[in-house]
Design a protein around this motif. Structure first.
Motif: not given
Length: 686
Positions: A8, A70, A74
């Motif tokens: 990420p 993914f 976040i």
């Protein structure tokens, strides 16, 4: 690598790198903080930011092709009534491909801008804007929830407003950016209604959660109506796409947005803003597949845009406006593919179109530089021998645009036509006619421009035509106060090839414009590239029929030589050659014979006039009424002045009680005492 989760932090760096470059150029490189850094630092920071984003996007795409993905949060911004508002990324084949297209075209535009904007005072500001634009588009395509999608959606709209009105001292630029902003707000109103409906009925804004809940809504209707919730939600979402992707009747902003500098025409109108709507509908394919009514609406709107915007390209004389109407028409093609349930074909055309349309816009900019900022194609001709790199790259871009076999545009455009033919939603028949007729129209206006610019007699250095369009890229010398340039070439002056920073991006864009379709049609349309990302219902047969007919890119190109689209395109090129190279009296005869049609096209179907009279005029009447009745009479007259008059009237009465004579006050005191005695001590009842 199958099943691997992408890092990420690396994903976050993709949008943040252009944002960092934008902040260096925008805050430190402008008057905002006193020009702390010069042009060189601003240029390096922004180009480095986009280069990093492109490198990471390419790495991400390769990882996704290996099976990595993914989908996660976040940053949790806040939680409202138990619903999280998050920044999150969903990285799969669709978003990874979009990231690569956006960052690559943006990188080419950044490099090109070094040469194109070299003389402009707003050089650093322009770099800040285009990097900010790249950040906004990346946030949009990487989103995994509607909130972040809407943030990216609105940020793209805001930065496009700043870019279209970049030369803010010019009234036409201010009018154009306000027009773009307002028309997009109309679409965005529908978009936010669609998001609201999705949230109200699914209780979530996360894509995967919404898609998981869609089956429960299959038969739900809006309260008090027989309208299907899914149909209304999808149509509302598509209205947002109509604004961003310039579909009829919300297309009116795009041609006027040519008021911005050429590099931004390439960025906004090839790879980023206008493709946001197409991307969004493809991402929402699980929802759209549940509503034939929504798909029918999409395919008809796309067909109208594809054909009727192409007609407008035929009569344009401003080189950038020809390419702008071509963009409108091609966006119509993509929308038709969406309506035919061929989402992967729409995204495939989005990708191929991004390369050759950016090439054509930047090629037009190179011609404008060579012509000393004259944009009227009637003042050009014979540029081929003076600008060889611009000539050959523009020819390759034009061949890709008209769908020449083996070029990238052929594979995507022919696939759209075939998918439309196989579609079974209402309106598909009209759409098939529109996309087929559009092939001839596209070839005609593309090669009309090509022949008038690069071939035939040299018409520069003579008394000039003045384009009906505005001299968008005339670098506003009159605005900046420098009069050492003139528009157009002086008698005896010759055009010149553009510098390497301008021609290098043309060459780098020409390569994918030729080969990307051949290399990618197999995996993207008929392989597993979009598996699990794009959903197509079993009752929509277009993609299945395309797959059955596909026998490899070379076989498709060979077969393409015998199909109607190829001959229509060839007919368009031949007609343009005859009309503008062999017998120029033909267009003059058509103009004289069909003056009414020419006037209709010249006035863009009178849609601008209609909007000005009905919407702008109506707003003025409504605004004038509200000002006169509400502001002047009600607020000023009654509330403000009325309360002042009331206070004055009361004061006028009360001041008579303040006479200054003691016996008056004594008399009032006696009356008061008498009143209290009568009220509280009624002695007459004793």
């Amino acid at each position: 690598m199958a099943g691997q989760i992408l890092n990420p932090h690396l994903l976050l760096a993709v949008p943040l790198a252009p944002l960092a470059g934008s902040m260096v150029a925008g805050l430190l490189g402008t008057r905002f903080f006193g020009n702390v850094v010069g042009r060189k630092v601003a240029t390096v920071a922004t180009i480095l930011g986009v280069l990093v984003a492109f490198g990471l996007s390419l790495h991400t795409l390769l990882a996704v092709l290996d099976g990595a993905s993914f989908n996660g949060t976040i940053y949790n911004w806040m939680t409202v009534a138990g619903m999280p508002l998050e920044v999150g990324f969903q990285i799969d084949s669709l978003s990874a491909m979009m990231m690569c297209v956006v960052t690559f075209v943006s990188l080419m535009v950044h490099i090109y801008t070094i040469g194109y904007m070299a003389e402009d005072e707003g050089y650093n500001r322009f770099f800040a804007y285009i990097s900010l634009f790249t950040f906004a588009m990346l946030m949009l395509v990487m989103a995994n929830n509607f909130l972040q999608l809407f943030f990216g959606w609105e940020a793209v709209g805001l930065v496009s407003y700043l870019l279209i009105g970049f030369w803010y001292t010019r009234p036409t630029a201010i009018f154009a950016n306000m027009k773009a902003f307002l028309v997009n707000r109309v679409g965005d109103f529908g978009f936010i209604l669609g998001i609201g409906l999705v949230l109200a009925y699914t209780g979530s804004m996360n894509y995967q959660e919404v898609f998981a809940a869609k089956d429960a809504l299959a038969n739900a209707t809006l309260p008090g109506t027989t309208w299907m919730v899914m149909s209304v939600a999808c149509i509302c979402l598509f209205i947002g796409a109509m604004g961003k992707s310039a579909q009829f009747p919300l297309h009116v902003w795009l041609p006027d947005s040519m008021e911005g500098p050429t590099p931004i025409s390439a960025l906004i109108h090839a790879a980023t803003m206008v493709t946001a709507g197409i991307f969004m509908v493809a991402r929402m394919s699980p929802l759209f597949e549940m509503s034939d009514a929504a798909l029918s609406f999409v395919i008809v709107i796309g067909a109208i845009t594809a054909l009727f915007m192409g007609f407008l390209g035929i009569i344009q004389n401003d080189i950038k406006r020809v390419v702008a109407y071509s963009t409108l028409s091609q966006l119509g093609y993509m929308t038709v593919a969406l309506g035919a349930s061929a989402y992967s074909v729409a995204v495939f055309h989005l990708m191929t179109h991004a390369f050759f349309k950016a090439l054509l816009f930047l090629g037009a900019g190179s011609v404008i530089i060579g012509m000393h900022h004259d944009q009227d194609i009637r003042n050009m001709g014979g540029l081929r021998k003076y600008m060889p790199i611009t000539w050959i790259t523009s020819l390759l871009g034009s061949l890709a645009l008209i769908g020449t076999p083996l070029f990238s545009g052929f594979y995507s455009k022919d696939s759209i036509i075939e998918a439309t033919h196989a579609a079974n939603v209402p309106g598909a028949g009209f759409a098939y006619f529109a996309v087929l007729a559009g092939v001839f129209v596209t070839a005609f206006y593309s090669f009309r421009m090509y022949f008038l610019v690069f071939h035939g007699e040299e018409r520069f250095g003579k008394p000039h035509h003045h384009s009906e369009g505005h001299d968008s890229d005339a670098h506003h010398e009159e605005d900046e106060g420098s009069h050492d340039h003139h528009h157009g070439l002086a008698p005896g002056e010759k055009p010149h090839e553009s510098p390497l920073v301008v021609t290098l991006p043309l060459i780098l864009l020409a390569i994918p414009s030729v080969i990307i379709g051949y290399l990618t049609i197999g995996p993207m349309l008929h392989g597993s590239f979009f598996d699990g990302v794009i959903t197509v219902a079993s009752n929509h047969p277009a993609m299945a029929e395309l797959k059955a007919m596909f026998h490899g890119p070379m076989a498709m190109a060979t077969h393409g030589l015998m199909t109607a689209p190829f001959w229509l395109a060839l007919g368009g090129v031949a007609a343009a050659y005859y009309c503008y190279m062999v017998n120029p009296r033909v267009p003059a005869w058509f103009y004289a014979k069909f003056k009414g049609i020419h006037t209709l096209l010249d006035n863009k179907y009178y849609m601008d006039a209609f909007n000005q009279k009905v919407f702008a005029g109506g707003a003025r009447v409504l605004g004038g009424g509200l000002w006169n009745v509400g502001d002047r009479n009600l607020i000023d007259g009654l509330v403000v002045n009325g309360s002042a008059k009331l206070v004055g009237w009361i004061a006028g009465i009360v001041r008579h009680l303040q006479s200054g004579y003691i016996y008056h006050y004594a008399f009032v005191m006696i009356l008061g005492v008498l009143f209290f005695l009568v009220k509280y001590f009624p002695f007459w009842q004793a």
